[in-house]
Design an enzyme around this catalytic site. Sequence first.
Site, PDB file in Angstrom:
ATOM      1  N   HIS A  60      31.624  -1.490 -18.414  1.00  0.00           N
ATOM      2  CA  HIS A  60      30.828  -0.285 -18.184  1.00  0.00           C
ATOM      3  C   HIS A  60      31.249   0.784 -19.192  1.00  0.00           C
ATOM      4  O   HIS A  60      32.369   0.752 -19.716  1.00  0.00           O
ATOM      5  CB  HIS A  60      31.042   0.232 -16.766  1.00  0.00           C
ATOM      6  CG  HIS A  60      30.358  -0.591 -15.713  1.00  0.00           C
ATOM      7  ND1 HIS A  60      30.353  -0.235 -14.396  1.00  0.00           N
ATOM      8  CD2 HIS A  60      29.664  -1.751 -15.797  1.00  0.00           C
ATOM      9  CE1 HIS A  60      29.675  -1.132 -13.697  1.00  0.00           C
ATOM     10  NE2 HIS A  60      29.253  -2.074 -14.534  1.00  0.00           N
ATOM     11  N   GLU A  62      32.275   3.784 -18.927  1.00  0.00           N
ATOM     12  CA  GLU A  62      33.521   4.492 -18.603  1.00  0.00           C
ATOM     13  C   GLU A  62      34.741   3.662 -18.986  1.00  0.00           C
ATOM     14  O   GLU A  62      35.704   4.179 -19.546  1.00  0.00           O
ATOM     15  CB  GLU A  62      33.606   4.785 -17.097  1.00  0.00           C
ATOM     16  CG  GLU A  62      32.477   5.637 -16.551  1.00  0.00           C
ATOM     17  CD  GLU A  62      31.343   4.818 -15.947  1.00  0.00           C
ATOM     18  OE1 GLU A  62      30.874   5.190 -14.862  1.00  0.00           O
ATOM     19  OE2 GLU A  62      30.917   3.815 -16.565  1.00  0.00           O
ATOM     20  N   CYS A  90      30.610   3.858 -10.618  1.00  0.00           N
ATOM     21  CA  CYS A  90      30.643   2.889  -9.518  1.00  0.00           C
ATOM     22  C   CYS A  90      32.080   2.813  -8.975  1.00  0.00           C
ATOM     23  O   CYS A  90      32.992   3.465  -9.497  1.00  0.00           O
ATOM     24  CB  CYS A  90      30.182   1.523 -10.025  1.00  0.00           C
ATOM     25  SG  CYS A  90      31.357   0.746 -11.164  1.00  0.00           S
ATOM     26  N   CYS A  93      34.735   1.764 -11.653  1.00  0.00           N
ATOM     27  CA  CYS A  93      35.039   2.833 -12.610  1.00  0.00           C
ATOM     28  C   CYS A  93      35.759   3.998 -11.936  1.00  0.00           C
ATOM     29  O   CYS A  93      36.672   4.594 -12.520  1.00  0.00           O
ATOM     30  CB  CYS A  93      33.762   3.292 -13.299  1.00  0.00           C
ATOM     31  SG  CYS A  93      33.062   2.007 -14.359  1.00  0.00           S
TER      32      CYS A  93
END
Length: 161
Positions: A60, A62, A90, A93
């Site tokens: 992701h 992040e 999410c 993360c």
Amino acid sequence: MGVMADLDDEHWMRHAFALADRAEREFDEIPVGAVLIGADGQVLGEGWNRNIADHDPTAHAEIVAMREAGRVLGNHRLVGCTLYVTLEPCAMCAMALVHARVARVVYGASDPKTGACGSVFDLIADPRHNHRVEVVGGVLGDEAGRRLTNYFRAKRGRPLV
């Protein structure tokens, strides 16, 4: 959602939008972008979703930005840093932010399906954690949400909003 956003927050969110645009344009990934800024105001890491390109479910935006920052700092702790991301983190993360000891997370659009910073879950604010991450949500949130909506509408051949 924590403290009010400032002009710096909008500046860095626009930077994250540019990273999200690259994800879509260059990699046909879901356009989420993230930038990690050190306490001194310097860019330490940048990222966008790379799940498909890297065959990596953890890639992701992040995580990509935090990995880069960790390499730059030579440390898994990102103390005093602020992460700007176009979409609410999410659970994966959010927990990475806690583990890295990031000071603040500033996000654009809320994620009504998997948001873990106050929308669906409030994982990041759980009092059992040994570190507190300040959360500022909704920075340029309408624009952030519209960008994601239009990405999915275009994929489905539907008119943009």
